[in-house]
Design an enzyme around this catalytic site. Sequence first.
Site, short mmCIF file in Angstrom:
data_model
loop_
_atom_site.label_atom_id
_atom_site.label_comp_id
_atom_site.label_asym_id
_atom_site.label_seq_id
_atom_site.Cartn_x
_atom_site.Cartn_y
_atom_site.Cartn_z
N ARG A 54 0.80 -1.21 0.00
CA ARG A 54 0.00 0.00 0.00
C ARG A 54 0.84 1.27 0.00
NH1 ARG A 54 -2.87 -3.83 1.94
NH2 ARG A 54 -0.93 -4.34 2.93
N THR A 55 1.80 1.34 0.91
CA THR A 55 2.50 2.61 1.07
C THR A 55 3.27 2.97 -0.19
OG1 THR A 55 2.67 2.11 3.42
CG2 THR A 55 4.03 3.91 2.60
N LYS A 84 26.40 -3.35 -1.01
CA LYS A 84 27.86 -3.24 -1.11
C LYS A 84 28.46 -2.52 0.08
CE LYS A 84 27.49 -2.71 -6.13
NZ LYS A 84 27.66 -1.75 -7.22
N ARG A 105 11.42 4.05 3.23
CA ARG A 105 11.05 3.10 4.30
C ARG A 105 12.30 2.34 4.70
NH1 ARG A 105 5.99 -0.94 4.54
NH2 ARG A 105 5.08 1.04 5.19
N HIS A 133 5.28 5.96 11.55
CA HIS A 133 4.75 5.87 10.18
C HIS A 133 3.82 7.08 10.01
CE1 HIS A 133 3.54 4.33 6.43
NE2 HIS A 133 3.20 3.10 6.74
C1 NCD Z 1 1.84 -1.13 8.35
C2 NCD Z 1 3.31 -0.88 8.41
O1 NCD Z 1 4.05 -1.17 7.46
O2 NCD Z 1 3.73 -0.36 9.42
N1 NCD Z 1 1.35 -1.27 7.05
C3 NCD Z 1 1.14 -0.16 6.28
O3 NCD Z 1 2.00 0.65 6.02
N2 NCD Z 1 -0.12 0.02 5.86
C4 NCD Z 1 1.36 -2.15 9.30
C5 NCD Z 1 1.93 -3.54 9.27
O4 NCD Z 1 2.90 -3.85 8.60
O5 NCD Z 1 1.33 -4.39 9.96
#
Ligand code: NCD
Length: 309
Positions: A54-55, A84, A105, A133
């Site tokens: 999703r993100t 590396k 991320r 997040h």
């Molecule tokens: C979450 C995350 O990655 O922190 N998912 C997301 O970004 N929608 C929650 C999860 O991984 O459970």
Amino acid sequence: MPLQHIVEAQQFDRDVMAQIFSVAREMEQVVKRYGSNILSRRVMATLFYEPSTRTRLSFESAMLRLGGDVITTESAQEFSSAAKGETLEDTIRIIAGYADVIVLRHFESGASKRAAAVSPVPIISAGDGPGQHPTQALLDVYTIEREIGHLDGIRIAMVGDLANGRTVRSLCYLLAKYESPQIFFVAPEVVRMRDDIKEYLTRHQISWTEVSDLAQVAPQVDVIYQTRIQRERFGDRVGDYEQARGRFIIDRGTLERMRDDAIVMHPLPRVDEIVADEVDDDPRAAYFRQAHNGLYVRMALLRLILEGD
Ligand code: NCD
């Protein structure tokens, strides 16, 4: 506003959030009209060291729907020069020469702050390990406002892996910006909400309570925010994982106890903490609408960061 880096939820205030949400509402219309070109010739890089559906894809879709372009490295630990031995800081310095904004991320808490410290272009955190997040929390608050109609006085139960869940941590910081929210933490013993968040809420006079019975709290809240028990963060503590998993489940019984105007949220992905065939068809199951809202909120963030007001 000038919105530059997005690294932690505490950086937002109510006014900035109101502005983001108002642009997000416009973006719902923009998507219906098949997009816009306001970010044409701009480039967004997505640099993901942890898995995501999703993100990453909602950020990429957001950029494309605004006419911009996307370059991407997923599995960056394996496929970027990190393999590396390159430091995160050096990788960011390089990508900043290729892109106008970097969505990052990473598996380490605080990584986006480290990236922002060396980056000449805006860094947007897409989650840093068990830390935060912030853009998820923004879309969560946007969803609560869209679904419930208000944030002041909101009553919410956060359920599941509260120790490792970065989404609930960021959400607590954002809810603390509104008037008298009531937060209930419902977590298995081994993954209770961490003290730093509880202390922050107490310091800001936000009411929070730890409860051990989801059935008891279900009738009292506007939102049940369910989360996944994050197996990947338990390492070799298999026993702890098994103890936490399956402890709090949303099923038909939970729905029966909830108010008619309450909702169930979940940042997704889910594993077994929501019984899909009992809950998905209930109009109060808001998690797919919530995930769609991610697109509008991320379009709004990109527009505000790259174009200003
Ligand atoms: C979450 C995350 O990655 O922190 N998912 C997301 O970004 N929608 C929650 C999860 O991984 O459970």
